[in-house]
Design a protein around this motif. Structure first.
Motif, PDB file in Angstrom:
ATOM      1  N   VAL A  28       0.877  -1.276   0.184  1.00 52.03           N
ATOM      2  CA  VAL A  28      -0.044   0.173  -0.053  1.00 52.03           C
ATOM      3  C   VAL A  28       0.878   1.143   0.066  1.00 52.03           C
ATOM      4  O   VAL A  28       2.070   1.215   0.185  1.00 52.03           O
ATOM      5  N   GLU A  29       0.367   2.328  -0.309  1.00 55.72           N
ATOM      6  CA  GLU A  29       0.909   3.561  -0.122  1.00 55.72           C
ATOM      7  C   GLU A  29       0.245   4.354   0.857  1.00 55.72           C
ATOM      8  O   GLU A  29      -1.030   4.237   1.057  1.00 55.72           O
ATOM      9  N   VAL A  30       0.952   4.916   1.778  1.00 57.59           N
ATOM     10  CA  VAL A  30       0.204   5.747   3.039  1.00 57.59           C
ATOM     11  C   VAL A  30       0.448   7.217   2.869  1.00 57.59           C
ATOM     12  O   VAL A  30       1.818   7.652   2.707  1.00 57.59           O
ATOM     13  N   THR A  38      -4.194   7.615   4.993  1.00 51.07           N
ATOM     14  CA  THR A  38      -4.973   7.286   3.870  1.00 51.07           C
ATOM     15  C   THR A  38      -4.223   6.239   3.212  1.00 51.07           C
ATOM     16  O   THR A  38      -2.869   6.439   2.988  1.00 51.07           O
ATOM     17  N   LEU A  39      -4.682   4.749   2.931  1.00 46.20           N
ATOM     18  CA  LEU A  39      -4.016   3.877   2.563  1.00 46.20           C
ATOM     19  C   LEU A  39      -4.606   3.505   1.289  1.00 46.20           C
ATOM     20  O   LEU A  39      -5.763   3.527   1.069  1.00 46.20           O
ATOM     21  N   SER A  40      -3.751   3.413   0.030  1.00 43.29           N
ATOM     22  CA  SER A  40      -4.245   3.320  -1.186  1.00 43.29           C
ATOM     23  C   SER A  40      -3.463   1.725  -1.901  1.00 43.29           C
ATOM     24  O   SER A  40      -2.422   1.791  -1.574  1.00 43.29           O
ATOM     25  N   TRP A  41      -4.075   1.287  -2.613  1.00 38.57           N
ATOM     26  CA  TRP A  41      -3.491   0.073  -3.316  1.00 38.57           C
ATOM     27  C   TRP A  41      -4.040  -0.333  -4.308  1.00 38.57           C
ATOM     28  O   TRP A  41      -5.169   0.262  -4.896  1.00 38.57           O
ATOM     29  N   ALA A  42      -3.603  -1.166  -5.313  1.00 39.66           N
ATOM     30  CA  ALA A  42      -3.983  -1.767  -6.512  1.00 39.66           C
ATOM     31  C   ALA A  42      -4.307  -3.219  -6.406  1.00 39.66           C
ATOM     32  O   ALA A  42      -3.423  -4.003  -5.720  1.00 39.66           O
ATOM     33  N   ARG A  47      -8.626  -0.409  -8.062  1.00 34.92           N
ATOM     34  CA  ARG A  47      -7.824   0.565  -7.241  1.00 34.92           C
ATOM     35  C   ARG A  47      -8.721   0.571  -5.976  1.00 34.92           C
ATOM     36  O   ARG A  47      -9.857   0.628  -6.021  1.00 34.92           O
ATOM     37  N   GLY A  48      -7.853   0.703  -4.875  1.00 34.15           N
ATOM     38  CA  GLY A  48      -8.749   0.981  -3.564  1.00 34.15           C
ATOM     39  C   GLY A  48      -8.156   2.108  -2.630  1.00 34.15           C
ATOM     40  O   GLY A  48      -7.069   2.291  -2.803  1.00 34.15           O
ATOM     41  N   ALA A  49      -8.918   2.669  -1.786  1.00 36.58           N
ATOM     42  CA  ALA A  49      -8.263   3.516  -0.676  1.00 36.58           C
ATOM     43  C   ALA A  49      -9.355   3.514   0.424  1.00 36.58           C
ATOM     44  O   ALA A  49     -10.402   3.333   0.246  1.00 36.58           O
ATOM     45  N   ALA A  50      -8.356   3.773   1.488  1.00 32.58           N
ATOM     46  CA  ALA A  50      -9.268   3.877   2.731  1.00 32.58           C
ATOM     47  C   ALA A  50      -8.821   4.940   3.602  1.00 32.58           C
ATOM     48  O   ALA A  50      -7.352   4.800   3.825  1.00 32.58           O
ATOM     49  N   ALA A  51      -9.397   5.812   4.429  1.00 33.39           N
ATOM     50  CA  ALA A  51      -8.832   6.642   5.172  1.00 33.39           C
ATOM     51  C   ALA A  51      -9.131   6.081   6.551  1.00 33.39           C
ATOM     52  O   ALA A  51     -10.370   5.617   6.942  1.00 33.39           O
ATOM     53  N   ILE A  52      -8.180   6.187   7.602  1.00 30.69           N
ATOM     54  CA  ILE A  52      -8.490   5.383   8.942  1.00 30.69           C
ATOM     55  C   ILE A  52      -7.882   6.587   9.890  1.00 30.69           C
ATOM     56  O   ILE A  52      -7.029   7.608   9.690  1.00 30.69           O
ATOM     57  N   PHE A  57      -4.138   3.985  12.848  1.00 34.47           N
ATOM     58  CA  PHE A  57      -2.871   3.751  11.940  1.00 34.47           C
ATOM     59  C   PHE A  57      -1.526   3.340  12.892  1.00 34.47           C
ATOM     60  O   PHE A  57      -0.866   2.446  12.555  1.00 34.47           O
ATOM     61  N   ARG A  58      -1.350   4.327  13.712  1.00 34.86           N
ATOM     62  CA  ARG A  58      -0.143   3.955  14.729  1.00 34.86           C
ATOM     63  C   ARG A  58      -0.412   2.780  15.474  1.00 34.86           C
ATOM     64  O   ARG A  58       0.703   1.963  15.585  1.00 34.86           O
ATOM     65  N   ARG A  59      -1.452   2.299  15.740  1.00 39.42           N
ATOM     66  CA  ARG A  59      -1.861   1.067  16.549  1.00 39.42           C
ATOM     67  C   ARG A  59      -1.382  -0.105  15.703  1.00 39.42           C
ATOM     68  O   ARG A  59      -0.788  -0.881  16.029  1.00 39.42           O
TER      69      ARG A  59
END
Length: 69
Positions: A28-30, A38-42, A47-52, A57-59
């Motif tokens: 993923v790209e962060v 925001t994590l994005s992937w192929a 393509r997908g993306a998710a904001a957490i 994210f740190r956890r």
């Protein structure tokens, strides 16, 4: 700033008030801000993306579910 990472454990996100959705293992790209990551992937042609939240994210990084490169 964007950085590469690898999903190696259980990482989930939620769209709105919906159920948790699992992010598949793999690269993923962060992109991070003070509030979220925001994590994005192929996945093939998709393509997908998710904001957490940044705390989640740190956890995930501390638990080893996300490995930063």
């Amino acid at each position: 700033m964007s950085q590469s990472a690898q999903i190696v454990g259980k990482v989930e996100f939620r769209e709105g008030d919906g159920p948790n959705i699992l992010i598949r293992p793999g690269p993923v790209e962060v992109d991070t801000t003070q509030a979220d990551a925001t994590l994005s992937w192929a996945d093939g042609p998709a393509r997908g993306a998710a904001a957490i939240p940044i705390a989640d994210f740190r956890r995930y990084v501390a638990e080893g579910a996300i490995k930063l490169h």
